[in-house]
Write a protein that holds these residues in place. Sequence first.
Motif, PDB file in Angstrom:
ATOM      1  N   ASN A  51     -30.201 -77.594  13.049  1.00 15.78           N
ATOM      2  CA  ASN A  51     -28.836 -77.680  12.513  1.00 15.78           C
ATOM      3  C   ASN A  51     -28.312 -76.289  12.129  1.00 15.78           C
ATOM      4  OD1 ASN A  51     -30.405 -77.307  10.248  1.00 15.78           O
ATOM      5  ND2 ASN A  51     -29.285 -78.765   8.972  1.00 15.78           N
ATOM      6  N   GLU A  79     -20.384 -75.758  11.673  1.00 19.08           N
ATOM      7  CA  GLU A  79     -19.945 -76.840  10.777  1.00 19.08           C
ATOM      8  C   GLU A  79     -19.954 -78.180  11.511  1.00 19.08           C
ATOM      9  OE1 GLU A  79     -18.038 -73.997  11.069  1.00 19.08           O
ATOM     10  OE2 GLU A  79     -18.770 -73.052   9.219  1.00 19.08           O
ATOM     11  N   ARG A  82     -23.560 -79.283  12.046  1.00 15.14           N
ATOM     12  CA  ARG A  82     -24.226 -79.772  10.836  1.00 15.14           C
ATOM     13  C   ARG A  82     -23.691 -81.120  10.390  1.00 15.14           C
ATOM     14  NH1 ARG A  82     -23.493 -74.046   8.354  1.00 15.14           N
ATOM     15  NH2 ARG A  82     -25.094 -72.913   9.491  1.00 15.14           N
ATOM     16  N   LYS A  83     -22.445 -81.382  10.700  1.00 13.10           N
ATOM     17  CA  LYS A  83     -21.908 -82.706  10.399  1.00 13.10           C
ATOM     18  C   LYS A  83     -22.638 -83.754  11.242  1.00 13.10           C
ATOM     19  CE  LYS A  83     -18.125 -85.744  11.118  1.00 13.10           C
ATOM     20  NZ  LYS A  83     -19.083 -86.578  11.857  1.00 13.10           N
TER      21      LYS A  83
ATOM     22  N   TYR B 184     -23.693 -76.904   2.836  1.00 10.03           N
ATOM     23  CA  TYR B 184     -23.609 -76.473   4.240  1.00 10.03           C
ATOM     24  C   TYR B 184     -24.101 -77.580   5.166  1.00 10.03           C
ATOM     25  CZ  TYR B 184     -22.520 -71.566   3.307  1.00 10.03           C
ATOM     26  OH  TYR B 184     -21.909 -70.408   2.937  1.00 10.03           O
ATOM     27  N   ALA B 185     -25.174 -78.272   4.739  1.00  5.25           N
ATOM     28  CA  ALA B 185     -25.771 -79.294   5.599  1.00  5.25           C
ATOM     29  C   ALA B 185     -24.812 -80.452   5.855  1.00  5.25           C
ATOM     30  CB  ALA B 185     -27.064 -79.809   4.974  1.00  5.25           C
ATOM     31  N   LEU B 186     -23.755 -80.564   5.036  1.00  6.28           N
ATOM     32  CA  LEU B 186     -22.774 -81.633   5.253  1.00  6.28           C
ATOM     33  C   LEU B 186     -21.607 -81.158   6.117  1.00  6.28           C
ATOM     34  CD1 LEU B 186     -22.687 -83.036   1.624  1.00  6.28           C
ATOM     35  CD2 LEU B 186     -23.697 -84.140   3.612  1.00  6.28           C
ATOM     36  N   GLY B 187     -21.702 -79.919   6.596  1.00  6.14           N
ATOM     37  CA  GLY B 187     -20.638 -79.417   7.461  1.00  6.14           C
ATOM     38  C   GLY B 187     -19.588 -78.597   6.736  1.00  6.14           C
ATOM     39  N   SER B 188     -19.927 -78.099   5.538  1.00  6.46           N
ATOM     40  CA  SER B 188     -18.960 -77.286   4.796  1.00  6.46           C
ATOM     41  C   SER B 188     -18.836 -75.895   5.401  1.00  6.46           C
ATOM     42  CB  SER B 188     -19.409 -77.107   3.348  1.00  6.46           C
ATOM     43  OG  SER B 188     -19.681 -78.334   2.763  1.00  6.46           O
ATOM     44  N   THR B 189     -17.649 -75.325   5.279  1.00  8.78           N
ATOM     45  CA  THR B 189     -17.486 -73.915   5.613  1.00  8.78           C
ATOM     46  C   THR B 189     -17.881 -73.090   4.397  1.00  8.78           C
ATOM     47  OG1 THR B 189     -15.257 -73.883   4.767  1.00  8.78           O
ATOM     48  CG2 THR B 189     -15.514 -74.419   7.094  1.00  8.78           C
TER      49      THR B 189
END
Lengths: 249, 297
Positions: A51, A79, A82-83, B184-189
């Motif tokens: 990821n 991003e 990782r989502k 970050y692991a949740l897709g944050s910038t």
Amino acid sequence: MTTVIKTINLNAWYGEKLALIDVNTEIEENKITAIIGPSGCGKSTFIRCLNRMNDLVDIFRYEGEIIVDNININDIEPEALRKNVGMVFQKPNPFPKSIYDNIAFGPKIQGVKDKGELDSIVEQSLKKAALWDEVKDRLKDSALGLSGGQQQRLCIARTVAVEPEIILFDEPCSALDPISTSKIEDLMIELKKKYTIVIVTHNMQQAARASDYTAFFLDGKLIEFGDTKQLFRKPVEKSTEDYIIGRFG
Amino acid sequence: MDRLRIQRIRELAIEKTLFLCALVSVLTTMGIVLVLVFETLSFFEEVPILEFLTGTTWAPSFRPQHFGVLPLINGTLMIALGAAVIALPLGIASAIYLSEYAKPGVKAVVKPVLEILAGIPTVVYGYFAISFITPLIREVVPGTNIFNAASASIVVGIMILPMVSSLSEDAMRSVPGALREGAYALGSTKFDVSTKIVVPAALSGIIASFILAISRAIGETMAVTLAAGATAKMTLNFFESIQTMTAYIVQVSLGDTPYGSIEYRTIFAVGAVLFVMTFIMNIASMWIKNRYREVYT
Ligand SMILES: Nc1ncnc2c1ncn2[C@@H]1O[C@H](COP(=O)(O)OP(=O)(O)OP(=O)(O)O)[C@@H](O)[C@H]1O
Ligand SMILES: [Mg+2]
């Protein structure tokens, strides 16, 4: 049988230190793949490649190809990757916010604004993580007031809330008691119906019990990778056998 | 046996000496506070405290005398407010930059520069205000008084900026990396992580730094004496000359006001107000920091 993650000749470095050597893997959809091996052999490095979590480490770099859903992960935004490829960490790391806000954080980042929609995501995610009944009456309370096991399930719920396809677990039970551990194992077996799961573990029983496939790493190399039952019953490599019967590591 | 005894005596001597040093500083502080209280009380025997605290005219050296401290408080708060408007947003922005964005190389340059900024004598800031900021303001807003609150506010803002940024950065850096990774692991910038995770988690430390910095702005003396002028008045116009409490104290201390006269003793009363204000703010800052100290780990 569909491959969702594929690594081809993956080599990884921290500065000058080579941490992964020519790792070739194919990870199957809706299965649990366990990663085992002694401390420092590169298990975390491997899943954190998947990821691009290692991007956060300045001195990290890798060569080779990492393919997720038939796309090279360098061809999409980190991003977005990782989502799609969620991660649960060794130590529960809830945000210092309410239980509700912990779960709603990811969806909000993705642009969900509607209160009703968020409410339902929070409820669904907590249910999927088998935590709803325990916390439904105190969603506004701080997540830091939960027990370690509950916090870890909250982190799973938080990950599920952004609807990933793959979830990576890095020793998710190593800070938990046996009862919380078995709850999380049950949960993973439930989750694999919808998600592809990769779990790093030091616990041989856990790997044997919960996983479909097992990969054994040693000194940065993938030594053996195969069906869990077969690998534990009849390992091909001598070093795998030594490791699983506890001769080192 | 003898060596042991000598050693013990030496240890004891060291301990007592250190204790004495600590005692000196505690006694000095107490002495200062006592003088302040004593002189202030004797001032209030002649000027009713209510008149002092609610009067809107400050003219101790004219006849008839007026001892309303509000114009000085007004001037002080204007400077504090103006400085805060400059230093808080810039300070938090640079703290976010330093803690979350800056590469180690950049940080190695920027941090020492900020610290040097904090070490410049305040009188230099005063000259900087008069010789650079004031002409600039007068260029943009014609008719601005040569002494004005705007110039002093800006320069005090620059002065407290390093304090806000370095204390806030400390608070942000102490937010565990695990929280950032989780986000970050949740897709944050990076921006999401900075503003939605790091800043809220460090909020108590950031607010404490704000309060300390504003308290410093309130107590700041040299720059405001030079740049803001010596006209105690009730105004909200930043382009006029005003006077702060500290600037007034300087004016009296340096002037030819006879020692012991009522005019002279005004500085203790004004000093007491100043002391109470900054004291309360420092306590508040400490309280917030302890009360909301990082509950995570
Ligand atoms: N951020 C880093 N900087 C430098 N070296 C690192 C870093 N992270 C890991 N390493 C090194 O890379 C190698 C592999 O580490 P990794 O964390 O992947 O091991 P692991 O198998 O997960 O071990 P453990 O079971 O202890 O978690 C180790 O030698 C480690 O010291
Ligand atoms: Mg690890």
